[in-house]
Design an enzyme around this catalytic site. Structure first.
Site, mmCIF file in Angstrom:
data_model
loop_
_atom_site.group_PDB
_atom_site.id
_atom_site.type_symbol
_atom_site.label_atom_id
_atom_site.label_comp_id
_atom_site.label_asym_id
_atom_site.label_seq_id
_atom_site.Cartn_x
_atom_site.Cartn_y
_atom_site.Cartn_z
ATOM 1 C CD GLU A 104 -1.180 -0.827 3.499
ATOM 2 O OE1 GLU A 104 -1.068 -2.067 3.598
ATOM 3 O OE2 GLU A 104 -1.985 -0.163 4.143
ATOM 4 C CB CYS A 158 3.276 -2.361 13.359
ATOM 5 S SG CYS A 158 3.407 -1.897 11.621
ATOM 6 C CB CYS A 180 2.176 0.859 8.350
ATOM 7 S SG CYS A 180 2.770 2.360 9.039
ATOM 8 C CB CYS A 218 6.475 -2.989 15.929
ATOM 9 S SG CYS A 218 8.144 -2.477 15.490
ATOM 10 C CB SER A 260 10.267 6.157 9.272
ATOM 11 O OG SER A 260 9.876 5.756 10.563
ATOM 12 C CB CYS A 317 3.140 7.279 3.112
ATOM 13 S SG CYS A 317 3.648 6.069 4.326
ATOM 14 C CG ASN A 359 -3.597 5.028 13.030
ATOM 15 O OD1 ASN A 359 -4.634 5.681 12.999
ATOM 16 N ND2 ASN A 359 -2.453 5.471 12.548
ATOM 17 C CB CYS A 403 7.407 -5.440 8.292
ATOM 18 S SG CYS A 403 8.736 -4.662 9.261
ATOM 19 C CB SER A 450 10.023 3.828 15.146
ATOM 20 O OG SER A 450 9.600 4.248 13.871
ATOM 21 C CG LEU A 451 12.742 6.408 21.454
ATOM 22 C CD1 LEU A 451 13.953 5.506 21.294
ATOM 23 C CD2 LEU A 451 13.184 7.808 21.895
ATOM 24 C CG HIS A 452 7.160 3.660 18.963
ATOM 25 N ND1 HIS A 452 6.571 4.813 18.479
ATOM 26 C CD2 HIS A 452 7.380 2.883 17.859
ATOM 27 C CE1 HIS A 452 6.427 4.715 17.168
ATOM 28 N NE2 HIS A 452 6.922 3.581 16.764
ATOM 29 N N GLY A 479 7.120 -2.137 5.913
ATOM 30 C CA GLY A 479 8.509 -2.553 5.771
ATOM 31 C C GLY A 479 9.479 -1.674 6.514
ATOM 32 C CD GLU A 480 13.661 -0.496 9.506
ATOM 33 O OE1 GLU A 480 12.669 -0.080 10.136
ATOM 34 O OE2 GLU A 480 14.657 0.225 9.267
HETATM 35 N N1 SAH Z 1 9.761 0.299 9.703
HETATM 36 C C1 SAH Z 1 9.856 1.738 9.790
HETATM 37 C C2 SAH Z 1 8.874 2.494 8.930
HETATM 38 C C3 SAH Z 1 7.446 2.048 8.849
HETATM 39 S S1 SAH Z 1 6.249 2.490 10.028
HETATM 40 C C4 SAH Z 1 9.748 2.186 11.227
HETATM 41 O O1 SAH Z 1 9.461 1.360 12.084
HETATM 42 O O2 SAH Z 1 10.000 3.346 11.516
HETATM 43 C C5 SAH Z 1 6.128 4.209 10.177
HETATM 44 C C6 SAH Z 1 5.762 4.623 11.599
HETATM 45 O O3 SAH Z 1 4.431 4.226 11.970
HETATM 46 C C7 SAH Z 1 6.684 3.995 12.640
HETATM 47 O O4 SAH Z 1 7.038 4.949 13.597
HETATM 48 C C8 SAH Z 1 5.798 2.925 13.247
HETATM 49 O O5 SAH Z 1 6.247 2.544 14.508
HETATM 50 C C9 SAH Z 1 4.460 3.617 13.252
HETATM 51 N N2 SAH Z 1 3.311 2.741 13.413
HETATM 52 C C10 SAH Z 1 3.178 1.457 13.079
HETATM 53 N N3 SAH Z 1 1.950 0.982 13.419
HETATM 54 C C11 SAH Z 1 1.301 2.008 13.977
HETATM 55 C C12 SAH Z 1 0.000 2.159 14.536
HETATM 56 N N4 SAH Z 1 -0.876 1.157 14.574
HETATM 57 N N5 SAH Z 1 -0.321 3.384 15.017
HETATM 58 C C13 SAH Z 1 0.551 4.414 14.965
HETATM 59 N N6 SAH Z 1 1.784 4.323 14.461
HETATM 60 C C14 SAH Z 1 2.168 3.133 13.974
#
Ligand code: SAH
Length: 348
Positions: free
Chosen positions: A92, A119, A336, A116, A194, A105, A293, A112, A217-219, A162-163
């Site tokens: 997508e 995701c 994503c 995570c 990212s 995007c 999300n 992937c 992506s720290l989180h 994907g990463e």
């Molecule tokens: N693999 C890369 C890029 C793809 S995701 C990465 O991890 O950065 C892009 C961003 O969306 C990342 O920060 C990811 O952690 C975040 N993301 C993934 N699923 C999500 C969700 N359900 N809600 C909000 N952000 C999300």
């Protein structure tokens, strides 16, 4: 058959010289047809000799994907679409029309493998890499939606499925192709990668000195919490990741963006905000707070609005730049991997 979207301009020059004995300016003409005039077939390329056009048609192609789903948001000017390639895989892409320009995007892998927990992209594992030309196709498709409205893609975020650091060479080739002044001419400053935090990739990017923007992506602000949300933290714990981020800043002088998806009751306390501020205070950076999300396959709740503001406020008070990401395409499964997951569920 050769996918011409896979070639940088330099490679196209070599290929045309080697295969057809053509001079470099022919490659420039061909490249301009592909990207500036958005030709979809060789017969349109009227300033190329007919013999060359015919030879190209026998040996090469431009587009190979077809649209299987397209959704236009009703709440904002966002379009999301799913493209399918001849081997049956789908990815997508999202086109976001902002008042400052159009941003796409792009997905860098089919699925992937990073795992995570919040995701959707990682639900079925990693199927295969996206080739550079396939990422270019995602962009050309987005551009074709804008062409009718006189718009152009002005920025790219590699934040689809994907990463990107796990597909480093193809991603850089993609960037070389779309940033070329003879082509789409999207400046590298307007391209954001990212990453989940693959340390070798961050260091390599720092050494290459490209003016790309890096988002990490720290989180979560500590290993215990981050390890639960992101398996990659075991291989590259926060201390190593932060070292790489500092290295990146030293080498490039560019501020890093940290992404932080707020999940209710997991990483959204004010204690987390203060711990986060402590962790990144000596690095010039910016924090993007993302209300998580909802993904039907996953069990978690998004943080309430009030708490999102409280978290943001705690960061501001600690002197950290932060913004709350504006949500786009909320009604069209814009997180994503969501659209692809829906599509696969329907097919199964
Ligand atoms: N693999 C890369 C890029 C793809 S995701 C990465 O991890 O950065 C892009 C961003 O969306 C990342 O920060 C990811 O952690 C975040 N993301 C993934 N699923 C999500 C969700 N359900 N809600 C909000 N952000 C999300």
């Amino acid at each position: 058959m050769v996918h011409l979207y896979n070639f940088t301009l330099a490679e196209l020059k070599d290929w045309l010289a080697h295969e057809f004995g053509e001079k470099p300016y022919r490659a420039v003409q061909l490249f301009e047809w592909m990207y500036q005039k958005r030709a979809t077939g060789f017969e349109e390329m009227t300033n190329l000799p007919k013999s060359l056009r015919e030879a190209l048609a026998e040996r090469a192609f431009l587009r190979s994907a077809k649209e299987v789903v397209r959704q236009d948001s009703k709440v904002d000017p966002t379009s999301k679409f799913l493209l399918e390639w001849p081997d049956g895989v789908t990815v997508e892409t999202v086109l976001m029309r902002h008042n400052y320009g159009n941003s796409v995007c792009v997905s860098s892998q089919v699925g992937c493998k990073m795992g995570c927990t919040f995701c959707a992209s990682t639900l079925g594992g990693m199927i295969r890499q996206m080739q550079a030309g396939e990422m270019v196709e995602q962009l050309m498709y987005s551009q074709s939606l804008l062409d009718g409205q006189g718009g152009r893609v002005s920025s790219i975020v590699l934040m689809g499925s994907g990463e990107p650091m796990d597909n480093y060479d193809n991603v850089m080739r993609f960037i070389d192709i779309v940033s070329d002044a003879h082509g789409l001419n999207i400046g590298q400053r307007h391209i954001t990668i990212s990453t989940v935090g693959l340390v070798p990739g961050i260091r390599r990017l720092a050494d290459e000195g490209r003016p790309i923007t890096l988002a990490v992506s720290l989180h979560a602000p500590n290993d215990e919490l981050r390890g639960r949300m992101m398996p990659v933290n075991k291989a590259y714990p926060i201390a190593k990741l932060m070292e790489a981020c500092h290295y990146y800043y030293q080498k490039t002088g560019k501020r890093i963006s940290f992404e932080y998806a707020l999940v209710a009751g997991q990483n959204d306390s004010l204690a987390c905000a203060r711990e986060l501020a402590e962790l990144i205070r000596d690095l010039p950076c910016h924090v993007n707070l993302i209300p998580v999300n909802y993904v039907p396959e996953r069990e978690y709740r998004r943080t309430e609005k009030k708490q999102i503001y409280a978290f943001w406020n705690a960061l501001q008070e600690a002197g950290i730049n932060a913004t709350i990401r504006r949500e786009m395409g909320h009604d069209i499964a814009a997180a994503c991997g969501q659209l692809r997951a829906q599509h696969m569920n329907r097919r199964a």
